[in-house]
Design a protein around this motif. Structure first.
Motif, PDB file in Angstrom:
ATOM      1  N   ASN A   1       0.830  -1.204   0.000  1.00  0.00           N
ATOM      2  CA  ASN A   1       0.000   0.000   0.000  1.00  0.00           C
ATOM      3  C   ASN A   1       0.869   1.260   0.000  1.00  0.00           C
ATOM      4  OD1 ASN A   1      -2.823  -0.933   0.125  1.00  0.00           O
ATOM      5  ND2 ASN A   1      -2.155  -1.900   2.037  1.00  0.00           N
ATOM      6  N   ALA A   2       1.963   1.207   0.783  1.00  0.00           N
ATOM      7  CA  ALA A   2       2.791   2.402   0.939  1.00  0.00           C
ATOM      8  C   ALA A   2       3.442   2.809  -0.388  1.00  0.00           C
ATOM      9  CB  ALA A   2       3.848   2.158   2.017  1.00  0.00           C
ATOM     10  N   VAL A   3       4.043   1.850  -1.074  1.00  0.00           N
ATOM     11  CA  VAL A   3       4.793   2.237  -2.281  1.00  0.00           C
ATOM     12  C   VAL A   3       3.872   2.649  -3.431  1.00  0.00           C
ATOM     13  CG1 VAL A   3       6.797   0.838  -1.692  1.00  0.00           C
ATOM     14  CG2 VAL A   3       5.013  -0.113  -3.191  1.00  0.00           C
ATOM     15  N   THR A   4       2.616   2.243  -3.355  1.00  0.00           N
ATOM     16  CA  THR A   4       1.680   2.663  -4.405  1.00  0.00           C
ATOM     17  C   THR A   4       0.909   3.909  -3.955  1.00  0.00           C
ATOM     18  OG1 THR A   4       0.112   1.065  -3.533  1.00  0.00           O
ATOM     19  CG2 THR A   4       1.358   0.404  -5.468  1.00  0.00           C
ATOM     20  N   GLY A   5       1.269   4.436  -2.807  1.00  0.00           N
ATOM     21  CA  GLY A   5       0.599   5.658  -2.339  1.00  0.00           C
ATOM     22  C   GLY A   5      -0.841   5.430  -1.944  1.00  0.00           C
ATOM     23  N   SER A   6      -1.157   4.181  -1.607  1.00  0.00           N
ATOM     24  CA  SER A   6      -2.545   3.889  -1.224  1.00  0.00           C
ATOM     25  C   SER A   6      -2.752   4.232   0.248  1.00  0.00           C
ATOM     26  CB  SER A   6      -2.855   2.417  -1.485  1.00  0.00           C
ATOM     27  OG  SER A   6      -4.191   2.145  -1.125  1.00  0.00           O
ATOM     28  N   PHE A   7      -2.560   5.473   0.561  1.00  0.00           N
ATOM     29  CA  PHE A   7      -2.667   5.929   1.939  1.00  0.00           C
ATOM     30  C   PHE A   7      -3.155   7.365   1.892  1.00  0.00           C
ATOM     31  CE2 PHE A   7      -0.770   8.004   5.710  1.00  0.00           C
ATOM     32  CZ  PHE A   7      -1.271   7.179   6.706  1.00  0.00           C
ATOM     33  N   ASP A   8      -4.113   7.665   2.753  1.00  0.00           N
ATOM     34  CA  ASP A   8      -4.604   9.040   2.847  1.00  0.00           C
ATOM     35  C   ASP A   8      -5.116   9.557   1.497  1.00  0.00           C
ATOM     36  OD1 ASP A   8      -5.123  11.436   4.174  1.00  0.00           O
ATOM     37  OD2 ASP A   8      -3.158  12.282   3.698  1.00  0.00           O
ATOM     38  N   ARG A   9      -5.784   8.688   0.783  1.00  0.00           N
ATOM     39  CA  ARG A   9      -6.409   9.099  -0.480  1.00  0.00           C
ATOM     40  C   ARG A   9      -7.651   8.242  -0.686  1.00  0.00           C
ATOM     41  NH1 ARG A   9      -2.817   5.865  -4.957  1.00  0.00           N
ATOM     42  NH2 ARG A   9      -3.913   3.905  -4.669  1.00  0.00           N
ATOM     43  N   PRO A  10      -8.612   8.725  -1.484  1.00  0.00           N
ATOM     44  CA  PRO A  10      -9.843   7.954  -1.665  1.00  0.00           C
ATOM     45  C   PRO A  10      -9.544   6.538  -2.153  1.00  0.00           C
ATOM     46  CG  PRO A  10     -10.067  10.139  -2.639  1.00  0.00           C
ATOM     47  CD  PRO A  10      -8.628   9.999  -2.221  1.00  0.00           C
ATOM     48  N   GLY A  11     -10.210   5.585  -1.547  1.00  0.00           N
ATOM     49  CA  GLY A  11     -10.029   4.203  -1.944  1.00  0.00           C
ATOM     50  C   GLY A  11      -8.826   3.538  -1.315  1.00  0.00           C
ATOM     51  N   GLY A  12      -8.035   4.278  -0.555  1.00  0.00           N
ATOM     52  CA  GLY A  12      -6.834   3.702   0.030  1.00  0.00           C
ATOM     53  C   GLY A  12      -6.987   3.477   1.519  1.00  0.00           C
ATOM     54  N   LEU A  13      -5.831   3.370   2.196  1.00  0.00           N
ATOM     55  CA  LEU A  13      -5.852   3.213   3.649  1.00  0.00           C
ATOM     56  C   LEU A  13      -6.040   4.577   4.291  1.00  0.00           C
ATOM     57  CD1 LEU A  13      -2.863   0.760   4.132  1.00  0.00           C
ATOM     58  CD2 LEU A  13      -5.307   0.213   4.144  1.00  0.00           C
ATOM     59  N   ILE A  14      -6.947   4.653   5.233  1.00  0.00           N
ATOM     60  CA  ILE A  14      -7.253   5.919   5.874  1.00  0.00           C
ATOM     61  C   ILE A  14      -7.085   5.745   7.385  1.00  0.00           C
ATOM     62  CG2 ILE A  14      -8.975   7.761   6.121  1.00  0.00           C
ATOM     63  CD1 ILE A  14      -8.350   7.169   3.192  1.00  0.00           C
ATOM     64  N   PRO A  15      -6.228   6.551   8.008  1.00  0.00           N
ATOM     65  CA  PRO A  15      -6.133   6.457   9.473  1.00  0.00           C
ATOM     66  C   PRO A  15      -7.478   6.779  10.105  1.00  0.00           C
ATOM     67  CG  PRO A  15      -4.286   7.684   8.562  1.00  0.00           C
ATOM     68  CD  PRO A  15      -5.268   7.483   7.436  1.00  0.00           C
ATOM     69  N   ASN A  16      -7.817   6.006  11.106  1.00  0.00           N
ATOM     70  CA  ASN A  16      -9.097   6.214  11.785  1.00  0.00           C
ATOM     71  C   ASN A  16      -9.133   7.556  12.495  1.00  0.00           C
ATOM     72  OD1 ASN A  16     -10.137   3.764  11.137  1.00  0.00           O
ATOM     73  ND2 ASN A  16      -9.315   2.753  12.954  1.00  0.00           N
ATOM     74  N   ILE A  17     -10.311   8.127  12.563  1.00  0.00           N
ATOM     75  CA  ILE A  17     -10.511   9.226  13.495  1.00  0.00           C
ATOM     76  C   ILE A  17     -11.618   8.809  14.453  1.00  0.00           C
ATOM     77  CG2 ILE A  17      -9.738  11.020  11.904  1.00  0.00           C
ATOM     78  CD1 ILE A  17     -12.780  11.734  11.583  1.00  0.00           C
ATOM     79  N   SER A  18     -11.731   9.539  15.549  1.00  0.00           N
ATOM     80  CA  SER A  18     -12.811   9.229  16.471  1.00  0.00           C
ATOM     81  C   SER A  18     -13.401  10.520  17.014  1.00  0.00           C
ATOM     82  CB  SER A  18     -12.301   8.338  17.605  1.00  0.00           C
ATOM     83  OG  SER A  18     -11.172   8.927  18.185  1.00  0.00           O
ATOM     84  N   ILE A  19     -14.570  10.428  17.592  1.00  0.00           N
ATOM     85  CA  ILE A  19     -15.208  11.589  18.214  1.00  0.00           C
ATOM     86  C   ILE A  19     -14.716  11.638  19.659  1.00  0.00           C
ATOM     87  CG2 ILE A  19     -17.403  12.662  18.846  1.00  0.00           C
ATOM     88  CD1 ILE A  19     -18.676  11.063  16.533  1.00  0.00           C
ATOM     89  N   PRO A  20     -14.120  12.748  20.070  1.00  0.00           N
ATOM     90  CA  PRO A  20     -13.524  12.767  21.406  1.00  0.00           C
ATOM     91  C   PRO A  20     -14.579  12.688  22.513  1.00  0.00           C
ATOM     92  CG  PRO A  20     -13.465  14.952  20.406  1.00  0.00           C
ATOM     93  CD  PRO A  20     -13.986  14.036  19.365  1.00  0.00           C
ATOM     94  N   MET A  21     -14.371  11.730  23.404  1.00  0.00           N
ATOM     95  CA  MET A  21     -15.264  11.588  24.558  1.00  0.00           C
ATOM     96  C   MET A  21     -14.425  11.786  25.803  1.00  0.00           C
ATOM     97  SD  MET A  21     -17.290   8.203  23.349  1.00  0.00           S
ATOM     98  CE  MET A  21     -17.885   7.749  24.959  1.00  0.00           C
ATOM     99  N   LYS A  22     -15.103  12.124  26.884  1.00  0.00           N
ATOM    100  CA  LYS A  22     -14.374  12.238  28.157  1.00  0.00           C
ATOM    101  C   LYS A  22     -14.085  10.829  28.677  1.00  0.00           C
ATOM    102  CE  LYS A  22     -15.351  16.843  29.402  1.00  0.00           C
ATOM    103  NZ  LYS A  22     -16.601  17.577  29.648  1.00  0.00           N
ATOM    104  N   GLY A  23     -12.941  10.713  29.324  1.00  0.00           N
ATOM    105  CA  GLY A  23     -12.538   9.413  29.829  1.00  0.00           C
ATOM    106  C   GLY A  23     -13.202   9.062  31.151  1.00  0.00           C
ATOM    107  N   TYR A  24     -13.058   7.810  31.533  1.00  0.00           N
ATOM    108  CA  TYR A  24     -13.604   7.352  32.803  1.00  0.00           C
ATOM    109  C   TYR A  24     -12.478   7.409  33.832  1.00  0.00           C
ATOM    110  CZ  TYR A  24     -15.675   4.150  36.220  1.00  0.00           C
ATOM    111  OH  TYR A  24     -16.180   3.583  37.357  1.00  0.00           O
ATOM    112  N   PHE A  25     -12.614   8.307  34.772  1.00  0.00           N
ATOM    113  CA  PHE A  25     -11.551   8.462  35.765  1.00  0.00           C
ATOM    114  C   PHE A  25     -11.983   7.898  37.099  1.00  0.00           C
ATOM    115  CE2 PHE A  25     -10.578  11.863  32.716  1.00  0.00           C
ATOM    116  CZ  PHE A  25      -9.296  11.464  32.386  1.00  0.00           C
ATOM    117  N   TYR A  26     -11.043   7.287  37.767  1.00  0.00           N
ATOM    118  CA  TYR A  26     -11.324   6.807  39.115  1.00  0.00           C
ATOM    119  C   TYR A  26     -10.029   6.849  39.920  1.00  0.00           C
ATOM    120  CZ  TYR A  26      -9.705   2.648  36.677  1.00  0.00           C
ATOM    121  OH  TYR A  26      -8.993   1.786  35.902  1.00  0.00           O
ATOM    122  N   GLU A  27     -10.217   6.902  41.175  1.00  0.00           N
ATOM    123  CA  GLU A  27      -9.118   6.923  42.147  1.00  0.00           C
ATOM    124  C   GLU A  27      -8.312   5.622  42.017  1.00  0.00           C
ATOM    125  OE1 GLU A  27      -7.451   9.271  44.897  1.00  0.00           O
ATOM    126  OE2 GLU A  27      -9.299   9.793  43.821  1.00  0.00           O
TER     127      GLU A  27
END
Lengths: 188, 399, 731
Positions: free
Chosen positions: C350-376
């Motif tokens: 994938n890397a040498v063919t540039g199949s990264f960060d482009r339509p149809g290629g490998l896309i790094p995931n994103i997420s919707i930021p949530m607050k974490g679960y904190f405990y003592e």
């Protein structure tokens, strides 16, 4: 509804999209609260000849199906008590309370779409989820399908997706030689 | 003739008692099957989604074929005025009643809702449905022959004749409609077409002849047959042989047209009989016992020997029972969807009756026999040349 | 009819047995009063718990009974679909085989003798036993291990309980799943990306059976034909349903996928088909890689993979020349010992063919930021490290490495494990080499299992705690990363039917019976309610809780923006901040800096390589006893190549024995098929249950866990599921 234009409910199936996952069958059973009574209680199914050919030159095809809601309706013709009837919009239904379970309709159906369901004490089959479609919802097998193999709609409406599909694509029906004029179409 | 003496001679003999015990035993088997069915439902039957009609349907067909056949044969005397056939009238009509009642009893355990049928057949009839006509016409038929029998017992041969004609017409119509129940099914090429309604009438006549021969063999087992009865039996024997010949002819062409050119649907069903799962039932029972042996027996003896005729009839009846089974089952073995899980490597579906189904069928036979034995006790079924109303009244008082 | 179907059926079986007719099929275990019937439909949106995808559904409740779980059309991840398993979930609360109340074992383990107890009795029993064991181990709290699985959305409470209890020994599923894949892609791209299947015009799948192993939205996007002219190239020793749908199926020799990928690199680089600008700007180590792959010609690869050199060449050229082509990363990567390197080779294609960060290629995931679960946190003196800390190079402390850990635990090295708390994982059926798991169990004085059904693991436990069904439960929001990230929620459709509890209540109840070093009971570490935590998780997202309540999911419409890495707005999270075709990090650890092919061991005479694989009807060992899914697949069978079977005189339906190299064996029916390589056999997972609490699968078919040999790859600690050789003989 009486004044509304008659519908012609049809289903267009693109078997090349089917991955044989059985979601249609389970969704149908739940939507219609079908009790699993044995190997025979199911309203829809996916036909396949299995893996064909000799290793390593192989293929496998899947063909989802169900009651064809035939325009020329053999099961309706043979039913002695008119338990099987067609609605004004062409859906073939069974009125459970009139069914005497003579099973002639089972032998009359060229598609093996009918079966005895003890839960209803009657013959059962696909209803096109009639209880849903007039609420604007799709039949269960249609809406649950991962790859959207089935498209459902009114063939009397030229703007419907089914009308457009049938106009644009080659299609076939199952067992045309028996003259049942099915309302299930298969994209060829 | 004294009816009490008759009972002594026919019913209460050791052989007669054995028949009664046998019939009772069969009926008990049937009741056990019925009980099992009532408790557990159709799960105790081996019929299934792809072969929904099993041995109970074929036995029903067997019984109503028999009934129609008896009516046809008896009508030769009572309706069409062939004098020599009048002697068989009462006995044949009585048995026609019992066979159809037994048939109804068997099918009542097969149809899921027999009572619902009575109601909705009337309030919601479908005139397109052969099965509606079949049911309705058989209902009319049964009423006709019941009344006919009543007139016969009263010795009123004129009205018995009218009713006999009505029964004949209803019976033929009903029976051909039964053929049409199968013959109308486009989906099943092996059944579809005009063959079955016609074939059913023909095979009914064959069955009628065979049963009449058996009934009179039973009647005159221990005493000399009167001369006129003997002549009638000779005539029946010849008729039986002729009809068998025609039946064989029909069957040959059915087989050939189903195989020649391998027409789809027909071919597979026929091959299931000829060389498939039903081949024993076909060759041994349907062909050999049902047709060839009886035909040959009578042909070579020119129908002159009553006992050979009876042997032929017994063989034919057994064969015909299987003939019905083959007809009903073979038509369903060809799958509508070839990939259904029940389809075997031969490309065919399978069905074999369950113990419960067999029990009920045997019970139907037992019921039929018991009714006939009871009728022999209650009524004088002999048609005498000069029937006496007094005697038939006495007969009634015997009960 | 008021009698339940089951009683009805029992009667039938008893009554009919006399006549020799026993119905083959058990009725669905629904009582007549649990048939919802007709009536107004109340909709409750929630999310599925039957596989990892967490599809959102609109739950139909009619007359207080769940009728159906229909797909939520707006849920982006599943594109408005619900699979067979998701649909079958609707009857799970009504399954009579559910765990309905806490149980304490009275007979021998696995004997199935239980006594019904109250929750308090169960907690007190567990605490007393546990405290004794810890005391016997000199206060070593690490002697109690904790296993859990994802998908409950309450696993953080479980982790919290383990942490405040003071044990480092956590075992999760990833080392039975995809940790080698994650490690492989991470070493190249700094992340484990998703493939933009919807926009891809050319997809190579190495063993990723997406038509049966559903991943949303990939499965849908792959097969719904929305991309005209797309080509699917599929490598798999089995003819799966993906093979049926693929344009090309190559029955590759198992374990040689790396050779295929290296030969592709050889062609793409050798024929100058690589994306020169992309490689120049975003990759490091290209020169080294180019030199390295010259040895891996397609002709060489043909000898390894069994795929013709011309085919490899064609695929490589087509791949490099089709815009939007992607070599799909896949998920379940637990194959062979070189798995991390195989995944790296795939990543590099994938890397040498540039199949990264482009339509149809490998896309790094994103997420919707949530607050974490904190405990003592709880502080303990002398904390002990994980058992297998030394054995695996990249060990995730929360996941552990199952096989490595179990080997240590059996030996008691460096310390003894005396008890195990298991939440949802079916350890006996899912960790390879069941005999070793039993060996481990024999060393344990206390096994506590939380589940909804009597899994094999629960069956062999000392205490079984029933968790509320996912349709009876409120689970806090859970973030799903991806190209189109979402947050999902679980809320009850019906009230709990039995004396069951959600995970939070269970761990809180348990915690009340334990103390930390200061003598405070552990429940003091737990505060609030699940609902309050839920509110808190999404408190930074206006309107999120309302949308979650109404729709069962939340999205603000964001999706991964393409080109951000290419434009330099984001950087790749590798040590060099570049896509690494040569890994200094690996080199420094004594690993191959670039993938070096080593021929896998070949099955000996009379041996077959045993393959595992998924199908669309069941999820692992969880669903085989769901009546509706069981209806579709009541038993598993051993796939064996038709020609091979003819040679051996095996016919479909014959009972065969599959015996592995350590002598473990299973008996299973054969399924003779053209659809598998002659040197491999396969059977599906989920059957051959030992637990009589799952009557539909008890003794039906066989389980993979019984014959999988126990191997793991030392880089990520992943179990190797394809290193098992079996001999097959007729039983």
């Amino acid at each position: 509804m009486a004044n509304e234009k008659k519908k012609r409910w049809v289903m267009v199936i693109d078997p090349s999209r089917c991955i044989d996952c059985k979601a249609c069958d389970v969704a149908c059973k739940r939507e219609n609260s079908l009790v699993l009574e044995g190997r025979d209680s199911y309203r829809n199914w996916i036909s396949s000849k299995g893996i064909e050919g000799t290793y390593p030159r192989l293929k496998q095809k899947f063909e989802p199906s169900q009651c064809q809601h035939c325009s020329n309706t053999p099961c309706e013709h043979v039913c002695p008590t008119r338990a099987t009837y067609k609605t004004r919009d062409g859906i073939v239904r069974v009125d459970y309370k009139r069914c005497i379970l003579c099973k002639t309709c089972i032998t009359a159906c060229p598609y093996d779409a009918r079966f005895e369901q003890h839960q209803f004490k009657a013959i059962d089959k696909c209803t096109f989820c009639e209880h849903r479609i007039y609420e604007g919802k799709l039949p269960a097998c249609v809406d649950t399908c991962p790859t959207k193999v089935r498209v459902f709609g009114d063939l009397n409406d030229p703007q419907s997706e089914v009308s457009k599909l049938l106009a644009a694509r080659h299609w076939r029906v199952l067992k045309p030689e028996v003259g049942t004029r099915p309302n299930l179409y298969y994209i060829a | 003739m004294n009816h009490t003496a008759f009972k002594e001679r026919i019913v209460f003999t050791p052989g007669g008692k054995l028949w009664g015990v046998l019939a009772g035993f069969l009926l008990i088997l049937g009741l056990v099957g019925l009980f099992n069915y009532l408790i557990h439902g159709v799960e105790v039957y081996n019929v299934h989604r792809q072969v929904p009609w099993g041995i109970q349907i074929s036995t029903y067909v067997f019984f109503v074929v028999s009934s129609t056949g008896l009516c046809l044969v008896s009508s030769l005397g009572h309706v069409f005025g062939i004098k020599s056939f009048e002697v068989i009238g009462k006995r044949a009509i009585a048995m026609a009643i019992f066979t159809i009642l037994a048939g109804f009893a068997v099918i009542a355990t097969e149809i899921g809702h027999p009572l619902r049928m009575l109601v909705y057949n009337i309030i919601s009839p479908n005139l397109h449905a052969a099965i509606w006509w079949m049911g309705t016409l058989y209902g009319i038929y049964l009423v006709c022959i019941l009344i006919e029998f009543w007139f016969m017992m009263r010795g009123d041969h004129r009205f018995a004749g009218y009713l006999g004609l009505a029964g004949f017409i209803a019976g033929v119509a009903a029976h051909s409609n039964l053929g049409a129940v199968f013959g109308f099914l486009d989906a099943r090429p092996w059944w579809h077409g005009p063959f079955l309604p016609i074939y059913f009438i023909l095979s009914a006549a064959v069955t009628g002849c065979a049963i009449v021969l058996l009934l009179f063999a039973h009647r005159y087992y221990r005493e000399k047959m009167p001369r006129n009865v003997e002549e009638t039996m000779h005539a029946i024997g010849k008729l039986f042989c002729l009809l068998l010949g025609i039946l064989i002819f029909f069957e040959i062409w059915k087989v050939l047209t189903s195989i020649y050119g391998a027409p789809p649907g027909k071919y597979e069903a026929m091959m299931a009989l000829v060389a498939g799962p039903l081949s024993t039932s076909f060759w041994l029972f349907e062909v050999l016992l049902g047709m060839l042996i009886p035909f040959a027996l009578i042909l070579f003896t020119k129908a002159r020997s009553f006992s050979i005729n009876v042997l032929a009839a017994a063989s034919a009846i057994v064969g015909i029972f299987f003939m019905r089974y083959n007809l009903v089952v073979a038509g369903q073995l060809v799958p509508m969807r070839p990939d259904v899980h029940r389809v075997g490597p031969d490309g065919l579906l399978s069905y074999f009756p369950s113990p419960t189904e067999i029990g009920i069928v045997l019970g139907g036979i037992g019921l039929c026999l018991l009714m006939y034995i009871a009728a022999n006790l209650l009524f004088n079924l002999d048609d005498e040349e000069h029937p006496s109303e007094v005697e038939s009244l006495q007969t009634n008082s015997c009960s | 009819m008021s009698v339940s179907r089951r009683t009805f059926l029992k009667g039938t079986v008893a009554g009919v047995a006399g006549l020799g007719v026993v119905p083959v099929f058990r009725h669905i275990a629904l009582t007549q009063d649990k048939i919802p019937g007709d009536g107004p439909v109340r909709y409750v949106n929630s999310s599925c718990a039957i596989c990892t995808n967490k599809c959102v559904f609109r739950g139909q409740v009619v007359n207080g009974v769940i009728r159906r779980l229909e797909p939520e059309p707006d849920f982006p991840k599943s594109r408005g679909m619900m699979c067979a398993r998701g649909n079958a979930g609707a009857t799970t609360p009504y399954d009579p085989d559910r765990l309905k109340f806490p149980l304490i074992r009275t007979g021998k383990r696995g004997e199935g003798k239980w006594k019904k107890v109250s929750w308090d009795e169960a907690f007190a029993y567990i605490a007393e036993k546990t405290n004794t064991l810890v005391k016997e181990e000199g206060g070593n709290r690490a002697t109690i291990a904790f296993a859990s699985s994802e998908g409950t959305y309450q696993e953080h409470y479980w982790n919290q309980f383990r942490e405040v209890f003071g044990s480092p020994n956590s075992l999760r599923h990833p080392t039975l799943c995809l940790s080698s894949n994650i490690r492989g892609f991470q070493s190249v791209f700094g992340t484990y990306p998703n493939a933009d299947v919807a926009n891809s015009r050319y997809i190579i799948l190495a063993g990723a059976d997406r038509a049966e192993a559903f991943m949303t939205p990939d499965t849908i996007d792959m097969f719904n034909k929305s991309m005209p002219g797309r080509k699917l190239i599929y490598l798999d020793p089995r003819f799966t349903k993906t093979a049926a749908k693929a344009d090309k199926w190559f029955p590759i020799k198992p374990g040689t996928d790396m050779a295929f990928a290296l030969a592709m690199l050889n062609v793409i680089i050798g024929e100058n088909l690589y994306d020169k600008a992309f490689v120049r700007e975003h990759c490091t180590g290209f020169e080294e890689l180019a030199a390295h792959v010259t040895q891996y010609t397609p002709e060489w690869a043909q000898g390894e993979t069994g795929i013709e050199a011309s085919e490899i060449r064609t695929v490589a050229r087509e791949f490099a020349q089709t815009p939007g082509a992607v070599f799909y990363p896949g998920r379940r990567s637990s194959w062979l010992r070189d798995d991390v390197q195989t995944r790296r080779a795939i990543a590099m294609v994938n890397a040498v063919t540039g199949s990264f960060d482009r339509p149809g290629g490998l896309i790094p995931n994103i997420s919707i930021p949530m607050k974490g679960y904190f405990y003592e946190p709880a502080w303990y003196s002398n904390p002990r490290p994980r058992l297998e800390e030394e054995d695996v190079m990249f060990l995730n402390p929360r996941d552990g490495s199952w096989i490595a850990w179990r080997d240590r635990a059996i030996k008691g090295d460096p310390y003894r494990i005396r008890g195990m708390f298991i939440n949802k994982q079916n350890v006996i059926d899912s960790v390879p080499d069941r005999n070793k798991t039993f060996e481990l169990f024999d060393k344990l004085d206390l096994i506590v299992t939380i589940d909804t059904m009597m899994s094999d693991t629960a069956w062999y436990s000392d205490v079984v705690l029933p968790e509320s069904n996912y349709l009876e439960r409120f689970d806090p929001p859970y973030g799903l990363g991806g190209i189109e990230p979402v947050i999902v929620l679980r809320q009850p459709l019906i009230a709990p039917m039995y004396d069951t509890r959600p995970c939070f209540d269970i761990v809180k109840g348990l915690a009340a019976h334990f103390e930390d070093e200061d003598g405070d009971t552990l429940d003091t570490y737990f505060s609030g309610t699940v609902e309050e935590h839920a509110e808190m998780f999404v408190s930074g997202l206006p309107g999120a809780m309302e949308m979650l309540r109404e729709k069962g999911f939340y999205t603000d419409g964001r999706s991964a923006v393409m080109g951000e890495y290419r434009s330099g707005k984001k950087t790749v999270a590798t040590p060099s901040k570049k896509i690494e075709l040569y890994s200094e990090d690996f080199a420094g650890r004594g690993l191959d800096p670039m993938p070096v092919y080593r021929r896998p061991e070949e099955p000996g005479k009379g041996q077959f390589r045993f393959l595992v694989g998924r199908h669309a009807i069941h999820t692992h060992s969880m669903t085989a006893a769901f009546p509706e899914l069981n209806w579709h697949m009541p038993e598993n069978s051993l796939w064996i190549n038709a020609a091979k079977a003819r040679e051996m005189g095996i016919r479909s339906g014959d009972l065969v024995v599959a015996q592995n190299r350590s002598g473990a064996e299973v008996r299973i029916k054969a399924q003779v098929t053209e659809g598998i390589r002659p040197d491999c056999v396969y059977f599906a997972h989920g059957f051959g249950s030992l637990s009589q609490g799952k009557p539909l699968v008890y003794g039906k078919g066989a389980t993979q866990a019984a014959i999988l040999e126990s191997h793991f790859e030392p880089v990520s600690g992943n179990a190797c599921m394809h290193e098992t050789f079996v001999e097959i003989r007729k039983a």
